[in-house]
Design a protein around this motif. Structure first.
Motif, PDB file in Angstrom:
ATOM      1  N   ASP A  40       0.831  -1.203   0.000  1.00 37.64           N
ATOM      2  CA  ASP A  40       0.000   0.000   0.000  1.00 37.64           C
ATOM      3  C   ASP A  40       0.865   1.253   0.000  1.00 37.64           C
ATOM      4  N   SER A  44       1.131   4.047  -3.009  1.00 42.11           N
ATOM      5  CA  SER A  44       0.545   5.350  -2.708  1.00 42.11           C
ATOM      6  C   SER A  44       1.360   6.497  -3.280  1.00 42.11           C
ATOM      7  N   TYR A 236      -6.489  -5.254  -4.164  1.00 42.46           N
ATOM      8  CA  TYR A 236      -6.101  -3.846  -4.029  1.00 42.46           C
ATOM      9  C   TYR A 236      -7.235  -2.984  -4.565  1.00 42.46           C
ATOM     10  N   GLN A 344      -5.656  -2.603   1.547  1.00 43.86           N
ATOM     11  CA  GLN A 344      -5.946  -1.402   2.331  1.00 43.86           C
ATOM     12  C   GLN A 344      -6.737  -1.740   3.593  1.00 43.86           C
ATOM     13  N   PRO A 347     -11.537  -0.957   3.911  1.00 43.47           N
ATOM     14  CA  PRO A 347     -11.842  -0.598   2.519  1.00 43.47           C
ATOM     15  C   PRO A 347     -13.245  -0.020   2.309  1.00 43.47           C
TER      16      PRO A 347
END
Length: 382
Positions: A40, A44, A236, A344, A347
């Motif tokens: 993550d 990002s 994801y 994540q 979510p």
């Protein structure tokens, strides 16, 4: 030409965490969480210069708008011409889930299909295509991927006409405020990417892709140990929602395209498959609402701002509705998943995308069902 941007501090902040050895296997719940956090964090930092494309003053020629059974339309509109257009139009529908409805309390406007009107000024279409190019640039779509503006609808808003806040293919909540006086005549085009084009991939720009590969490789090795309990796939969550037709690599938008391209590049080198999927979460439960007293009805609750908060959940499901390869070919459907499968955290920590509400029924309290719709990249070990 807009280019994806990688934050210059990536190299200082996104290395493989010290408590995960990329050469060791993922063999604990703690390692699994660290791996998720690492993926993550790395992703990002992938950024695109595109976001929203909005309007502004622009010089365009008069369109020479001609409408079947009405004739050439002079601008600005007067009452006589506007009423003539309304006479050959039909009420514009709106989508609700998989249904298409006509409901003037939600959308009140008149609509003409593209086969019933034309633009007779030859200078009009070249100007529109140039505007499409400018919009594509602002959206972060690359010059190597040609964009064409395809005529979609002609809309006429009279006084009081509007479209309440809604979310469609544009996957952004938007609305059309009521017309207070006069008329609003709108020509609607779809921006269509006519070929995938050549895109400089995020994987080539991301200096830490080797470290991301090490993280995925450690997870992959862990899944092959029967005793580890490591998940056999990870999800994801993408930033945008996609229709069945657009759930494929060359139709992804902005950072979604860059991230999936990066993941696909890294996964392919580390024994991990990269796919796309549409995901739906449904949860039903009791909620607070106004008590029916014989004078009010349920519709007042439906008009309240925002969804009803669920006080107790008595039914919940989370499944992959469509599982496709990067070309959009359907591979499977109806796959049950868990929130723990997402990379994540939390979510679905947001308002639902849709709510079905049922008010008081006799002695029964009000219930609501919340729906969350997401598109995800799914990663499966080989």
């Amino acid at each position: 030409m807009p280019l994806p941007l990688i934050s210059p501090d990536v190299g200082n902040n996104t290395s493989v965490p010290e408590n995960i050895d990329p050469h060791e296997d993922c063999d604990s719940d703690d390692d699994e969480q660290v791996i998720k956090d690492s993926i993550d964090d790395l992703l990002s930092y992938i950024k695109s210069s595109g976001s929203f494309a909005t309007g502004g003053p622009v010089e365009v020629p008069l369109p020479g708008l001609g409408i079947r059974d009405v004739g050439l339309i002079g601008l600005p509109l007067n009452d006589h011409v506007a009423k003539a257009i309304i006479n050959v139009s039909h009420p514009a529908p709106h989508g609700k889930g998989s249904d298409t409805l006509v409901d003037e309390s939600v959308r009140k406007t008149w609509e003409l299909n593209p086969d019933t009107f034309e633009f007779q000024n030859p200078a009009w279409n070249p100007n529109i295509q140039e505007l499409a190019r400018v919009a594509a640039t602002r959206l972060g779509i690359y010059a190597e991927a040609p964009i064409n503006a395809e005529l979609y609808k002609l809309l006429l808003y009279e006084e009081g006409a509007m479209f309440k806040p809604h979310q469609e293919y544009a996957d952004v909540m938007h609305e059309v405020r009521p017309v207070t006086s006069g008329y609003r005549l709108v020509v609607v085009y779809n921006l269509v990417q006519t070929s995938p084009g050549v895109v400089q991939t995020a994987a080539k720009l991301l200096g830490e892709r080797d470290e991301l590969g090490s993280v995925l490789a450690a997870w992959n090795r862990g899944t092959k140990k029967d005793s580890t309990g490591a998940p056999t796939f990870l999800l994801y969550q993408l930033e945008h929602e996609y229709t069945e037709e657009s759930l494929k690599m060359n139709a992804l938008k902005g950072r979604d395209k860059l991230k999936v391209d990066c993941l696909n590049d890294v996964c392919s080198k580390n024994g991990v498959g990269c796919y796309l999927a549409s995901c739906e979460k449904m949860e039903s439960g009791g909620c607070a609402g106004k008590k029916y007293d014989g004078y009010d009805d349920d519709e007042e609750d439906d008009d309240e701002e925002g969804p009803h908060a669920l006080e107790d959940v008595f039914d919940m499901s989370l499944e992959i509705k469509r599982f496709v390869d990067l070309d959009g070919t359907l591979l499977a459907s109806g796959i049950d998943v868990n929130e723990e499968d997402f990379i994540q955290d939390d979510p679905f920590a947001r308002d639902p995308d849709h709510e079905d509400y049922e008010g008081y029924m006799g002695n029964s309290g009000p219930d609501a069902t919340h729906f969350y719709y997401d598109s995800v990249s799914r990663h499966v070990y080989f």
